[in-house]
Design a protein around this motif. Structure first.
Motif, PDB file in Angstrom:
ATOM      1  N   MET A   1       0.768  -1.163  -0.028  1.00  0.00           N
ATOM      2  CA  MET A   1      -0.050  -0.019  -0.011  1.00  0.00           C
ATOM      3  C   MET A   1       0.864   1.241   0.046  1.00  0.00           C
ATOM      4  SD  MET A   1      -2.919  -1.281  -0.157  1.00  0.00           S
ATOM      5  CE  MET A   1      -3.911   0.144   0.269  1.00  0.00           C
ATOM      6  N   ARG A   2       0.183   2.525  -0.135  1.00  0.00           N
ATOM      7  CA  ARG A   2       0.926   3.818  -0.236  1.00  0.00           C
ATOM      8  C   ARG A   2       1.906   3.938   0.698  1.00  0.00           C
ATOM      9  NH1 ARG A   2      -2.470   8.916   0.763  1.00  0.00           N
ATOM     10  NH2 ARG A   2      -4.112   8.180   1.893  1.00  0.00           N
ATOM     11  N   GLY A   3       1.721   3.420   1.964  1.00  0.00           N
ATOM     12  CA  GLY A   3       2.822   4.217   2.896  1.00  0.00           C
ATOM     13  C   GLY A   3       3.950   2.915   3.220  1.00  0.00           C
ATOM     14  N   VAL A   4       3.857   2.011   2.496  1.00  0.00           N
ATOM     15  CA  VAL A   4       4.957   0.943   2.707  1.00  0.00           C
ATOM     16  C   VAL A   4       5.967   0.875   1.813  1.00  0.00           C
ATOM     17  CG1 VAL A   4       5.284  -1.734   2.907  1.00  0.00           C
ATOM     18  CG2 VAL A   4       3.175  -0.544   3.505  1.00  0.00           C
ATOM     19  N   LEU A   5       7.302   1.045   2.525  1.00  0.00           N
ATOM     20  CA  LEU A   5       8.275   1.077   1.605  1.00  0.00           C
ATOM     21  C   LEU A   5       8.871  -0.377   0.996  1.00  0.00           C
ATOM     22  CD1 LEU A   5      10.641   3.205   3.546  1.00  0.00           C
ATOM     23  CD2 LEU A   5       9.584   3.915   1.420  1.00  0.00           C
ATOM     24  N   PRO A   6       9.327  -0.404  -0.155  1.00  0.00           N
ATOM     25  CA  PRO A   6       9.776  -1.995  -0.648  1.00  0.00           C
ATOM     26  C   PRO A   6      11.092  -2.476   0.193  1.00  0.00           C
ATOM     27  CG  PRO A   6      10.592  -0.062  -2.022  1.00  0.00           C
ATOM     28  CD  PRO A   6       9.910   0.538  -1.130  1.00  0.00           C
ATOM     29  N   VAL A   7      11.267  -3.534  -0.189  1.00  0.00           N
ATOM     30  CA  VAL A   7      12.550  -4.123   0.628  1.00  0.00           C
ATOM     31  C   VAL A   7      13.560  -4.213  -0.337  1.00  0.00           C
ATOM     32  CG1 VAL A   7      11.393  -5.440   2.341  1.00  0.00           C
ATOM     33  CG2 VAL A   7      11.665  -6.396   0.357  1.00  0.00           C
ATOM     34  N   ALA A   8      14.963  -3.979  -0.232  1.00  0.00           N
ATOM     35  CA  ALA A   8      15.893  -4.265  -0.773  1.00  0.00           C
ATOM     36  C   ALA A   8      17.271  -4.269   0.196  1.00  0.00           C
ATOM     37  CB  ALA A   8      16.046  -3.194  -2.019  1.00  0.00           C
ATOM     38  N   GLU A   9      17.734  -5.481   0.199  1.00  0.00           N
ATOM     39  CA  GLU A   9      18.647  -5.322   1.499  1.00  0.00           C
ATOM     40  C   GLU A   9      19.866  -4.223   1.170  1.00  0.00           C
ATOM     41  OE1 GLU A   9      20.207  -9.322   1.748  1.00  0.00           O
ATOM     42  OE2 GLU A   9      18.278 -10.258   2.571  1.00  0.00           O
ATOM     43  N   ASP A  10      20.358  -4.309   0.010  1.00  0.00           N
ATOM     44  CA  ASP A  10      21.484  -3.367  -0.365  1.00  0.00           C
ATOM     45  C   ASP A  10      21.030  -1.722  -0.668  1.00  0.00           C
ATOM     46  OD1 ASP A  10      20.524  -3.762  -2.768  1.00  0.00           O
ATOM     47  OD2 ASP A  10      22.322  -4.132  -3.707  1.00  0.00           O
ATOM     48  N   MET A  11      19.893  -1.532  -0.548  1.00  0.00           N
ATOM     49  CA  MET A  11      19.538  -0.262  -0.872  1.00  0.00           C
ATOM     50  C   MET A  11      19.791   0.590   0.023  1.00  0.00           C
ATOM     51  SD  MET A  11      15.475   1.075  -1.658  1.00  0.00           S
ATOM     52  CE  MET A  11      15.184  -0.046  -2.862  1.00  0.00           C
ATOM     53  N   GLY A  12      20.369   1.859  -0.134  1.00  0.00           N
ATOM     54  CA  GLY A  12      21.002   2.839   0.730  1.00  0.00           C
ATOM     55  C   GLY A  12      22.162   2.782   1.169  1.00  0.00           C
ATOM     56  N   ASN A  13      22.807   1.400   1.089  1.00  0.00           N
ATOM     57  CA  ASN A  13      24.280   0.956   1.487  1.00  0.00           C
ATOM     58  C   ASN A  13      25.129   2.464   1.056  1.00  0.00           C
ATOM     59  OD1 ASN A  13      23.253  -1.062   2.656  1.00  0.00           O
ATOM     60  ND2 ASN A  13      24.501  -2.404   1.560  1.00  0.00           N
ATOM     61  N   ASP A  14      25.091   2.857  -0.377  1.00  0.00           N
ATOM     62  CA  ASP A  14      25.892   3.845  -0.959  1.00  0.00           C
ATOM     63  C   ASP A  14      24.995   4.875  -1.398  1.00  0.00           C
ATOM     64  OD1 ASP A  14      26.694   2.528  -4.063  1.00  0.00           O
ATOM     65  OD2 ASP A  14      24.738   2.391  -2.879  1.00  0.00           O
ATOM     66  N   ALA A  15      23.743   5.223  -0.662  1.00  0.00           N
ATOM     67  CA  ALA A  15      23.185   6.174  -1.364  1.00  0.00           C
ATOM     68  C   ALA A  15      23.464   7.376  -1.350  1.00  0.00           C
ATOM     69  CB  ALA A  15      21.582   6.177  -0.544  1.00  0.00           C
ATOM     70  N   GLY A  16      24.220   7.877  -0.095  1.00  0.00           N
ATOM     71  CA  GLY A  16      24.835   9.058   0.109  1.00  0.00           C
ATOM     72  C   GLY A  16      25.985   9.448  -1.145  1.00  0.00           C
ATOM     73  N   GLU A  17      26.678   8.459  -1.381  1.00  0.00           N
ATOM     74  CA  GLU A  17      27.868   8.457  -2.522  1.00  0.00           C
ATOM     75  C   GLU A  17      26.947   8.699  -3.929  1.00  0.00           C
ATOM     76  OE1 GLU A  17      31.363   5.968  -4.565  1.00  0.00           O
ATOM     77  OE2 GLU A  17      30.596   5.401  -2.564  1.00  0.00           O
ATOM     78  N   ARG A  18      25.986   7.729  -4.088  1.00  0.00           N
ATOM     79  CA  ARG A  18      25.397   8.060  -5.305  1.00  0.00           C
ATOM     80  C   ARG A  18      24.561   9.167  -5.465  1.00  0.00           C
ATOM     81  NH1 ARG A  18      24.944   3.413  -8.628  1.00  0.00           N
ATOM     82  NH2 ARG A  18      26.301   1.643  -7.771  1.00  0.00           N
ATOM     83  N   ALA A  19      23.878   9.742  -4.316  1.00  0.00           N
ATOM     84  CA  ALA A  19      23.502  11.110  -4.641  1.00  0.00           C
ATOM     85  C   ALA A  19      24.536  12.182  -4.851  1.00  0.00           C
ATOM     86  CB  ALA A  19      22.842  11.579  -2.956  1.00  0.00           C
ATOM     87  N   GLY A  20      25.939  12.205  -4.315  1.00  0.00           N
ATOM     88  CA  GLY A  20      26.679  12.969  -4.816  1.00  0.00           C
ATOM     89  C   GLY A  20      26.998  12.718  -6.101  1.00  0.00           C
TER      90      GLY A  20
END
Length: 271
Positions: A1-20
């Motif tokens: 549903m609309r408030g639920v985030l998907p699962v991905a074990e490695d999601m966000g591990n390098d989010a900061g680097e990829r944002a840069g």
């Protein structure tokens, strides 16, 4: 549903680097496009008379691709122009690029256009950047925060539809089976102010900053017209679904984005 985030074990591990990297790449493309803005350009037509492309789009896309590959040389890149990959890979990391979103504005000298870059893992965004160089605005999101020119931003708190400003993201009046006038009429009866800015990614960035309270379209957007903006809004505390209220993902029917307070009213207007 609309408030639920998907699962991905490695999601966000390098989010900061990829944002840069997304910010640097989007800035590189935006700088290239800005250098040609309001100059002499040959304008070509694509799918319909209002869907245009210029050499500035292609130059900006090359600059973005070079910047992304400087940090992630093996990652696939989805891009709007020329023979770039068009489908987002089902698995693994990838990038999605719109070198100039709002080319119709760009060729008329209208400053509302942008360069957008998203980093995705398994088709789910973990970071993104939208740069509006003619306006001096840089929106950047990782997996939890959205910033505008370095300052943390959030969606609006407005909850009264009569006081809300809503924008459509894409023009669909030329498409068979989609009644543009009827949809705009429903939005106009439900909300206080209706706008269209001519750039889907810029519009979604405005929702993330609270400048606009909500945005929507009943048609399925291309990934380069949507994914970065969706991440900006979610990381700023907003909600993005399809027209049926299910959590939006690449390929969903329509796109409905809001501050959350106005979402149910917006869904009713879009159905």
């Amino acid at each position: 549903m609309r408030g639920v985030l998907p699962v991905a074990e490695d999601m966000g591990n390098d989010a900061g680097e990829r944002a840069g990297i997304a910010e640097r790449a989007a800035s590189a493309g935006a700088d290239r496009a800005l250098a040609l803005f309001r100059g002499e350009l040959d304008v070509e037509t694509k799918a319909n008379p209002s869907d245009v492309v210029t050499e500035a789009d292609r130059d900006a896309q090359r600059a973005v691709f070079d910047a992304v590959h400087s940090g992630y040389p093996d990652d696939p890149i989805v891009g709007e122009e020329d023979d770039a990959l068009k489908e987002v890979p089902e698995e693994g990391p990838a990038w999605i690029v719109d070198p100039i979103d709002g080319t119709a504005n760009y060729v008329r000298g209208n400053p509302i256009w942008c360069t957008s870059v998203a980093a995705v893992v398994d088709r789910e965004a973990i970071a993104g950047a939208t740069i509006l160089p003619a306006l001096g605005e840089a929106y950047v999101a990782d997996d939890s925060t959205t910033r505008l020119n370095g300052d943390t931003i959030s969606v609006s708190e407005r909850s009264d539809p009569a006081a809300a400003q809503v924008s459509t993201t894409l023009w669909w009046g030329f498409m068979e089976g989609e009644d543009h006038v009827e949809t705009i009429g429903r939005l106009g009866r439900q909300f206080g102010d209706i706008r269209r800015f001519g750039s889907a990614q810029a519009t979604l960035a405005m929702v993330a900053s609270g400048t606009v309270d909500a945005a929507a379209s009943p048609i399925t957007p291309n990934s380069w017209d949507s994914v970065t903006g969706v991440q900006l809004i979610r990381a700023a505390g907003g909600v993005v679904t399809d027209v049926h209220g299910e959590r939006w993902e690449v390929g969903s029917e329509g796109l409905v984005a809001s501050n959350g307070h106005l979402h149910d009213a917006l869904l009713r207007a879009m159905q």
